[in-house]
Enzyme design. Structure first.
Site, short mmCIF file in Angstrom:
data_model
loop_
_atom_site.label_atom_id
_atom_site.label_comp_id
_atom_site.label_asym_id
_atom_site.label_seq_id
_atom_site.Cartn_x
_atom_site.Cartn_y
_atom_site.Cartn_z
N LYS A 166 -8.05 52.66 -27.36
CA LYS A 166 -8.19 54.09 -27.65
C LYS A 166 -6.81 54.59 -28.03
CE LYS A 166 -12.08 55.81 -28.02
NZ LYS A 166 -12.17 54.99 -29.25
N GLU A 205 -10.51 44.16 -30.70
CA GLU A 205 -10.84 44.67 -29.36
C GLU A 205 -11.82 43.77 -28.61
OE1 GLU A 205 -12.38 48.81 -27.17
OE2 GLU A 205 -12.22 48.70 -29.36
#
Length: 619
Positions: free
Chosen positions: A438, A421
């Site tokens: 997410k 990420e």
């Protein structure tokens, strides 16, 4: 939802005009404008008829005149409101935020409107390019082991070990360098009483090994901002380089530095330093796309430092496959643990974690938050560990685009990170980019099962809700430091696949304002919204009250701040922290109203699987 008063001209509509997923937001504004116009046209017509019908009664005329006078003022005011609605409908932006967050935004802008200047340092850059060399010397792994693996202390490796599908292109590595090299270690002031005292202690070690410690009343971000503002450079020095990192600060920012970003306190004190950076004046860059290798050195104007470039060039050109294989064999060594093959122990039991999830659900039900990213820690005692060997083992089994190796021997600290990420990037064109994750699901055992699980994640209402709220939060964060109207979402809820998991990823971009510095951009968005929840500040306060220990480096960020004012930082997840005889792994997940405690626990365990298995298998 909508509401209309029975007799008065009061209308209300609840929707989210600030959300990237809002449908027909512009049409709602148009409808409201049209209703407003239509009402006042009917009102003025009605008042005209009433005046004519009652003109014979002087008292009534007097009253009507006074009443209409007040209403004319209201009409004038309403016309002004209609003008504002027209502006919104026609594309003029108006930022809406809750009062608690707005207070912080205004404070942020005031505090960071002017940047303190220090004595400017004029830096010069020298670099050399070696075409199609990387694959000949074993790629980034071979180069790192060949140049730095024999003495890995004080080394760094920002490692794009997963480059497929254009996720990442460059890796950067280096060790203790030249005359400009230094190490910064920052610890927040003691907060054992639960109150924020502000500031912290900065220890600076220079290239000769001497150390200076001082108290930073304004904190680490302010210091780093002044440092970066002090560097003067010539853009011509790096013309022709395809990447933005030409040297500067490499390291991490821990989660507790949220206290410099609007949070009033940290309940838990970190065992590790709250920030640790090298100033890298010499480094090696690998272009995975074109197979090129670059070596770079920066020095102060007036001095000429080419010895390091000459030495590294000679080493690079003399590396051969057998030497690289030998250096790789020397890196991994058995891991000696206090209890052989012992697994990681969770900070909280399954039952306790489930209770924490229920607490989050109660806060959400009470309207305290929309989403809470609950986390915990897994720990394992160790005695002797070849942490570089562990990192090489981890990167083979869980390659990631924003992976990293950092070694700070004076802090007894090694970081083995396989993060997928990106937190935030600022390139040389002043474009900011965030890529929050997410939504996570395990890979399938067969191709068919794997595709089914990928589709399940893509269509999951819960995971879409998690991702959307963080996208909107980051659009708000970037909006504080970007040109109005420039923040956009080119990719929303894409599913990316890695060695052990599928993840849902979005991309948010914006054009940085000229008056915002690189550090301003980080401070506006730190910690990454995917690790906090929404609304951000309140969610962090709630999480501090629920979680039982400091997140430390986990949930912070690792990367670089280049002296040319660019930066690229990841989110510290899927990471093994080796510190003071212990290996720790942080993990968690976003809690929303649709969350189930049992499923949330399974997701947390899933996220620890790759790094924990690497440690255990490496024994």
């Amino acid at each position: 939802m909508g509401i209309k008063h029975c007799t008065r001209p009061h209308y209300g509509v609840q929707f989210h005009p600030e959300s990237v997923a809002t449908c027909h937001g512009s049409q709602i504004f148009k409808n409201f404008r049209d209703i407003t116009n239509e009402y006042w046209l009917r009102f003025k017509s009605s008042q005209s008829r009433e005046k004519r019908a009652h003109s014979y009664a002087h008292l009534q005329v007097s009253k009507a005149s006074r009443y209409c006078g007040g209403m004319h003022r209201s009409i004038s005011s309403e016309n002004s409101t209609v003008d504002q609605l027209n502006k919104v409908v026609n594309g003029h932006r108006h930022t809406v935020d809750n009062n608690a967050e707005m207070t912080h935004v205004e404070k942020f802008n005031i505090e960071n409107g002017h940047h303190a200047r220090t004595d400017r340092k004029c830096l010069k850059l020298k670099w050399r390019k070696f075409t199609h060399l990387a694959s000949q010397v074993g790629g980034a792994k071979g180069i790192f082991c060949g140049l730095f693996g024999h003495e890995p202390e004080n080394t760094f490796w920002l490692d794009s070990s997963s480059t497929e599908k254009g996720r990442a292109r460059f890796s950067f590595m280096g060790g203790k360098g030249g005359s400009l090299w230094k190490q910064l270690t920052f610890r927040l002031s003691d907060q054992s009483d639960g109150c924020l005292k502000g500031g912290g202690y900065l220890s600076m070690e220079n290239c000769k090994g001497s150390t200076e410690t001082r108290f930073l009343e304004e904190g680490f971000f302010d210091f780093l901002n002044k440092e970066l503002q002090s560097y003067h450079y010539d853009e011509k020095d790096y013309e022709g380089l395809p990447f933005d990192f030409q040297g500067g600060y490499v390291g991490y920012i821990g989660y507790n530095l949220k206290s410099e970003c609007g949070v009033t306190s940290n309940r838990h004190k970190s065992k590790t330093p709250d920030a640790c950076f090298f100033f890298a004046d010499n480094l090696v860059a690998v272009d995975h796309k074109n197979d090129n290798v670059y070596i770079l050195a920066i020095h102060e104007e007036g001095s000429s430092m080419t010895q390091w470039l000459d030495d590294v060039e000679e080493k690079l050109l003399n590396l051969n496959v057998s030497e690289i294989m030998e250096s790789e064999k020397q890196c991994p060594h058995p891991l000696i643990c206090s209890s052989q093959k012992a697994g990681f122990a969770a900070e909280k039991s399954k039952e306790q974690y489930a209770e924490d999830v229920k607490k989050c659900l109660d806060y959400i039900k009470d309207g305290e938050s929309y989403e809470l990213c609950l986390t915990t820690q897994m720990r394992k005692p160790i005695e002797n560990l070849n942490s570089l060997g562990l990192y090489l083992y981890l990167r083979e089994r869980n390659p990631a685009p924003y992976a990293a190796w950092l070694n700070f021997p004076k802090e007894d600290l090694c970081i083995c990170c396989s993060s997928p990420e990106r937190f935030l990037q600022l390139d040389r064109n002043d474009i900011l980019e965030a890529k929050p994750i997410k939504g996570t699901i395990a890979r399938g055992a067969t191709a068919e099962e794997d595709e089914e699980l990928k589709l399940k994640l893509q269509l999951s209402e819960k995971d879409q809700a998690e991702n959307l709220m963080i996208v909107d939060l980051l659009r708000n964060d970037l909006g504080r430091v970007c040109d109005p109207g420039s923040v956009h979402v080119p990719r929303l809820m894409d599913v990316e696949s890695y060695a052990t998991v599928h993840t849902m990823v979005s991309t948010i971009r914006g054009k940085k304002r000229p008056d915002a510095s690189a550090v301003d951009c980080v401070r506006a968005a730190f910690p990454g919204g995917s690790m906090t929840g929404a609304p951000k500040l309140r969610s962090m306060e709630l999480l501090d009250s629920i979680e039982s220990c400091s997140r430390g480096i986990y949930s912070g960020c690792i990367g670089f701040f280049s002296y040319n004012k660019t930066f690229d930082l990841n989110i510290v997840i899927r990471t093994v922290i080796i510190h003071d005889g212990e290996a720790s792994i942080g993990a968690g997940g976003a809690i929303v109203s649709l969350s189930n405690p049992e499923d949330e626990y399974k997701e947390m365990i899933l996220k620890t699987k790759a790094p924990a298995k690497a440690v255990i298998d490496f024994e």
